[in-house]
Design an enzyme around this catalytic site. Structure first.
Site, PDB file in Angstrom:
ATOM      1  N   ASN A  40      73.430  93.924  56.071  1.00  0.00           N
ATOM      2  CA  ASN A  40      74.238  92.823  55.534  1.00  0.00           C
ATOM      3  C   ASN A  40      75.174  92.382  56.656  1.00  0.00           C
ATOM      4  O   ASN A  40      76.149  93.066  56.948  1.00  0.00           O
ATOM      5  CB  ASN A  40      75.034  93.323  54.317  1.00  0.00           C
ATOM      6  CG  ASN A  40      76.008  92.280  53.800  1.00  0.00           C
ATOM      7  OD1 ASN A  40      75.980  91.115  54.232  1.00  0.00           O
ATOM      8  ND2 ASN A  40      76.871  92.674  52.880  1.00  0.00           N
ATOM      9  N   HIS A  95      77.959  91.782  45.559  1.00  0.00           N
ATOM     10  CA  HIS A  95      78.651  92.566  46.580  1.00  0.00           C
ATOM     11  C   HIS A  95      80.134  92.648  46.226  1.00  0.00           C
ATOM     12  O   HIS A  95      80.715  91.680  45.730  1.00  0.00           O
ATOM     13  CB  HIS A  95      78.459  91.938  47.966  1.00  0.00           C
ATOM     14  CG  HIS A  95      78.900  92.860  49.059  1.00  0.00           C
ATOM     15  ND1 HIS A  95      80.231  93.013  49.401  1.00  0.00           N
ATOM     16  CD2 HIS A  95      78.206  93.709  49.855  1.00  0.00           C
ATOM     17  CE1 HIS A  95      80.315  93.915  50.366  1.00  0.00           C
ATOM     18  NE2 HIS A  95      79.102  94.352  50.669  1.00  0.00           N
ATOM     19  N   GLU A 150      77.802 100.935  46.563  1.00  0.00           N
ATOM     20  CA  GLU A 150      78.740 100.785  47.668  1.00  0.00           C
ATOM     21  C   GLU A 150      80.162 101.054  47.179  1.00  0.00           C
ATOM     22  O   GLU A 150      80.800 100.147  46.611  1.00  0.00           O
ATOM     23  CB  GLU A 150      78.671  99.365  48.238  1.00  0.00           C
ATOM     24  CG  GLU A 150      77.303  98.987  48.759  1.00  0.00           C
ATOM     25  CD  GLU A 150      77.379  97.890  49.800  1.00  0.00           C
ATOM     26  OE1 GLU A 150      76.797  98.078  50.871  1.00  0.00           O
ATOM     27  OE2 GLU A 150      78.035  96.860  49.558  1.00  0.00           O
TER      28      GLU A 150
HETATM   29  P1  13P Z   1      80.052  98.731  56.305  1.00  0.00           P
HETATM   30  O1  13P Z   1      78.738  99.389  56.680  1.00  0.00           O
HETATM   31  O2  13P Z   1      80.601  97.871  57.385  1.00  0.00           O
HETATM   32  O3  13P Z   1      81.011  99.727  55.746  1.00  0.00           O
HETATM   33  O4  13P Z   1      79.700  97.720  55.100  1.00  0.00           O
HETATM   34  C1  13P Z   1      78.935  98.158  54.041  1.00  0.00           C
HETATM   35  C2  13P Z   1      78.577  96.980  53.200  1.00  0.00           C
HETATM   36  O5  13P Z   1      79.430  96.391  52.561  1.00  0.00           O
HETATM   37  C3  13P Z   1      77.186  96.527  53.200  1.00  0.00           C
HETATM   38  O6  13P Z   1      76.970  95.573  52.222  1.00  0.00           O
END
Ligand code: 13P
Length: 253
Positions: free
Chosen positions: A9, A96, A168
């Site tokens: 992403n 997200h 996440e």
């Molecule tokens: P990071 O890997 O920068 O922590 O971000 C994770 C994320 O939000 C992927 O969608």
């Protein structure tokens, strides 16, 4: 066997030419990493054309980071799922935490986006995860359950079979503070149990990704866990060697 996925992403990073170059670098070294792992890159809208062109003839798929809740019409600034599909996108990230937090997305506003994705043959990468206060209050299992129930439970079995889930934890995103492998496994198993109760054994085939400060150094520990089927990668997806290094994190057969 569940499909293993490493998805990048890119968020709102790189200029279009830089994104195309990043895609080219990933493609150039793709064959040096596990071919059984599906790779997906999700650049900003403005980069999609160029990135899709650069990845033609490779097995790397392209996704968008959002889509409109409506099919078409007077919605200034929105990009429809049909437009994304017409370009050659196969996936779309929905829900997200940054979109929930900064742009007011809710389960309610996500349901029509999911419908648009399915209507246009895009597979949603649906994100869930608790924030720090919820984690500290011991509410993480409950929060994630609600996020799943409010959106995923409204899908037909056929739609559900197309979904990728990304767990996440908000406190781990961009903070350098990753969930431990045991914390990730706890939630991933919890998510799979909830999905199995609703949709049956097909939930054993659902790919559940971990996201939040995932890097080449911590991927092996995370990916060794039974219910962690890969990663949704932010920062580390912006450098081809790091992104591909994460793919190397799956246990060797
Ligand atoms: P990071 O890997 O920068 O922590 O971000 C994770 C994320 O939000 C992927 O969608």
């Amino acid at each position: 066997m569940r499909t293993k996925i490493v998805a990048g992403n890119w968020k709102m990073n790189t200029l279009p030419a830089e994104g195309v170059e990043l895609a080219r670098q990933i493609a150039a070294d793709r064959n040096s990493v596990n071919p059984d792992v599906k790779l997906i890159v999700c650049p900003p809208f403005t980069h999609l054309c160029g990135v899709i062109e650069a990845l033609k003839g490779t097995d790397i798929e392209v996704g968008a980071q959002n889509c409109a809740a409506e099919a078409a019409g007077a919605y200034t600034g929105e990009v429809s799922a049909a437009m994304l599909a017409a370009l050659g996108c196969r996936y779309v990230i929905l829900g997200h935490s940054e979109r929930r937090q900064y742009y007011g997305e809710t389960s309610e506003s996500l349901r029509p986006k999911m419908a648009q994705a399915f209507a246009n043959n895009l597979r949603p990468i649906f994100c869930v995860g608790e924030n720090l206060a919820e984690r500290e209050a011991g509410k993480h299992l409950e929060v994630v359950k609600r996020q799943i129930e409010e959106v995923i439970f409204t899908l037909t079995p056929e739609e559900f079979s197309k979904v990728v889930i990304a767990y996440e934890p908000v406190w781990a995103i961009g903070t350098g503070k990753t969930a431990t492998a045991d914390q990730a496994q706890e939630i991933h198993a919890h998510i799979r149990t909830i999905l199995r109760e609703k949709f049956g054994e097909v939930a054993n085939e659902t790919t559940i990704l971990y996201g939040g400060s995932c890097k080449p150094a911590n991927a092996p520990e995370l990916f060794a866990k039974e219910d962690v089927d890969g990663g949704l990668i932010g920062g580390a997806a912006l450098k081809a060697p790091d992104f591909l290094g994460i793919v190397e994190g799956f246990p060797k057969k």
